[in-house]
Scaffold this motif. Structure first.
Motif, PDB file in Angstrom:
ATOM      1  N   GLY A   8      56.414 -38.565 -48.962  1.00  0.00           N
ATOM      2  CA  GLY A   8      54.997 -38.235 -49.117  1.00  0.00           C
ATOM      3  C   GLY A   8      54.800 -36.788 -49.521  1.00  0.00           C
ATOM      4  N   GLY A   9      55.652 -36.280 -50.375  1.00  0.00           N
ATOM      5  CA  GLY A   9      55.678 -34.868 -50.755  1.00  0.00           C
ATOM      6  C   GLY A   9      56.950 -34.242 -50.211  1.00  0.00           C
ATOM      7  N   ARG A  10      57.250 -33.059 -50.684  1.00  0.00           N
ATOM      8  CA  ARG A  10      58.448 -32.369 -50.203  1.00  0.00           C
ATOM      9  C   ARG A  10      58.157 -31.748 -48.842  1.00  0.00           C
ATOM     10  NH1 ARG A  10      58.574 -32.236 -55.569  1.00  0.00           N
ATOM     11  NH2 ARG A  10      60.555 -32.690 -56.569  1.00  0.00           N
ATOM     12  N   ARG A  11      59.047 -32.033 -47.886  1.00  0.00           N
ATOM     13  CA  ARG A  11      58.919 -31.558 -46.514  1.00  0.00           C
ATOM     14  C   ARG A  11      60.267 -31.007 -46.061  1.00  0.00           C
ATOM     15  NH1 ARG A  11      54.235 -33.786 -44.930  1.00  0.00           N
ATOM     16  NH2 ARG A  11      53.453 -35.410 -46.291  1.00  0.00           N
ATOM     17  N   ILE A  12      60.270 -30.324 -44.948  1.00  0.00           N
ATOM     18  CA  ILE A  12      61.505 -29.752 -44.435  1.00  0.00           C
ATOM     19  C   ILE A  12      61.985 -30.601 -43.257  1.00  0.00           C
ATOM     20  CG2 ILE A  12      62.525 -27.723 -43.347  1.00  0.00           C
ATOM     21  CD1 ILE A  12      60.458 -26.115 -45.087  1.00  0.00           C
ATOM     22  N   PHE A  13      63.250 -30.994 -43.334  1.00  0.00           N
ATOM     23  CA  PHE A  13      63.906 -31.797 -42.308  1.00  0.00           C
ATOM     24  C   PHE A  13      65.076 -31.001 -41.741  1.00  0.00           C
ATOM     25  CE2 PHE A  13      61.779 -34.811 -45.006  1.00  0.00           C
ATOM     26  CZ  PHE A  13      61.365 -35.826 -44.162  1.00  0.00           C
ATOM     27  N   TYR A  14      65.751 -31.565 -40.740  1.00  0.00           N
ATOM     28  CA  TYR A  14      66.947 -30.906 -40.207  1.00  0.00           C
ATOM     29  C   TYR A  14      67.998 -31.938 -39.848  1.00  0.00           C
ATOM     30  CZ  TYR A  14      65.314 -32.083 -35.460  1.00  0.00           C
ATOM     31  OH  TYR A  14      64.899 -32.726 -34.332  1.00  0.00           O
ATOM     32  N   VAL A  39      49.183 -26.809 -49.013  1.00  0.00           N
ATOM     33  CA  VAL A  39      49.921 -27.116 -50.234  1.00  0.00           C
ATOM     34  C   VAL A  39      50.427 -28.557 -50.148  1.00  0.00           C
ATOM     35  CG1 VAL A  39      50.586 -24.719 -50.698  1.00  0.00           C
ATOM     36  CG2 VAL A  39      52.068 -26.133 -49.287  1.00  0.00           C
ATOM     37  N   THR A  40      50.959 -29.068 -51.247  1.00  0.00           N
ATOM     38  CA  THR A  40      51.467 -30.442 -51.249  1.00  0.00           C
ATOM     39  C   THR A  40      52.974 -30.521 -51.104  1.00  0.00           C
ATOM     40  OG1 THR A  40      51.563 -30.424 -53.666  1.00  0.00           O
ATOM     41  CG2 THR A  40      49.551 -31.298 -52.648  1.00  0.00           C
ATOM     42  N   ASP A  41      53.679 -29.439 -51.443  1.00  0.00           N
ATOM     43  CA  ASP A  41      55.140 -29.440 -51.393  1.00  0.00           C
ATOM     44  C   ASP A  41      55.637 -28.118 -50.837  1.00  0.00           C
ATOM     45  OD1 ASP A  41      55.724 -31.994 -52.735  1.00  0.00           O
ATOM     46  OD2 ASP A  41      54.868 -31.018 -54.495  1.00  0.00           O
ATOM     47  N   ILE A  42      56.699 -28.193 -50.024  1.00  0.00           N
ATOM     48  CA  ILE A  42      57.389 -27.007 -49.526  1.00  0.00           C
ATOM     49  C   ILE A  42      58.885 -27.245 -49.690  1.00  0.00           C
ATOM     50  CG2 ILE A  42      55.599 -26.209 -47.954  1.00  0.00           C
ATOM     51  CD1 ILE A  42      56.969 -27.672 -45.674  1.00  0.00           C
ATOM     52  N   SER A  43      59.642 -26.183 -49.906  1.00  0.00           N
ATOM     53  CA  SER A  43      61.091 -26.345 -50.083  1.00  0.00           C
ATOM     54  C   SER A  43      61.802 -25.004 -49.926  1.00  0.00           C
ATOM     55  CB  SER A  43      61.400 -26.974 -51.447  1.00  0.00           C
ATOM     56  OG  SER A  43      60.935 -26.153 -52.494  1.00  0.00           O
TER      57      SER A  43
END
Length: 126
Positions: A8-14, A39-43
């Motif tokens: 659902g957009g760029r997100r931060i995972f771990y 914003v719609t995307d983070i990276s």
């Protein structure tokens, strides 16, 4: 390890591993979401340890860098906002922050400028 994933957009995972080589496990739940940042995307995330807690520094699709406190157990998502916005020489876009120090001075290395025509820059903490 923190990384960018698309859901659902760029997100931060771990993800984590007992030895950094084998038996990797990955959280299915995003660690940091873009919506609170507007914003719609983070990276381009990087973990940052300061003041007894853990943060994630990253960039948004608006070209600015942000900071979110995630806590040492990665159980928080406290968005702290923009910590670095492009200056004229950055040509409108900042990305992929990473940090280091030498002789007691802190530095941030980052990508600046349009994708495929960017350069690596350095900023010194003041």
């Amino acid at each position: 390890m923190v990384f960018t994933g698309v859901r659902g957009g760029r997100r931060i995972f771990y993800g984590w591993s007992p030895n950094g080589r084998d038996d990797w496990q990955f959280s299915p739940t995003p660690l940091v979401n873009p919506e609170p940042d507007g914003v719609t995307d983070i990276s381009g995330p990087t973990p940052v340890k300061r003041n007894g807690t853990t943060y994630v520094a990253y960039h948004g699709n608006d070209g600015r860098m942000r900071l979110t406190e995630v806590g040492n157990a990665f159980d928080r998502e406290t968005h702290l906002g923009v910590f670095h916005a492009p200056i004229a020489s950055d040509r409108g876009r900042l990305a992929a922050p990473s940090f280091g120090s030498e002789g007691g001075t802190d530095y941030m290395f980052y990508e600046a400028g349009p994708r495929w025509n960017a350069r690596i820059c350095i900023a010194r903490a003041v």
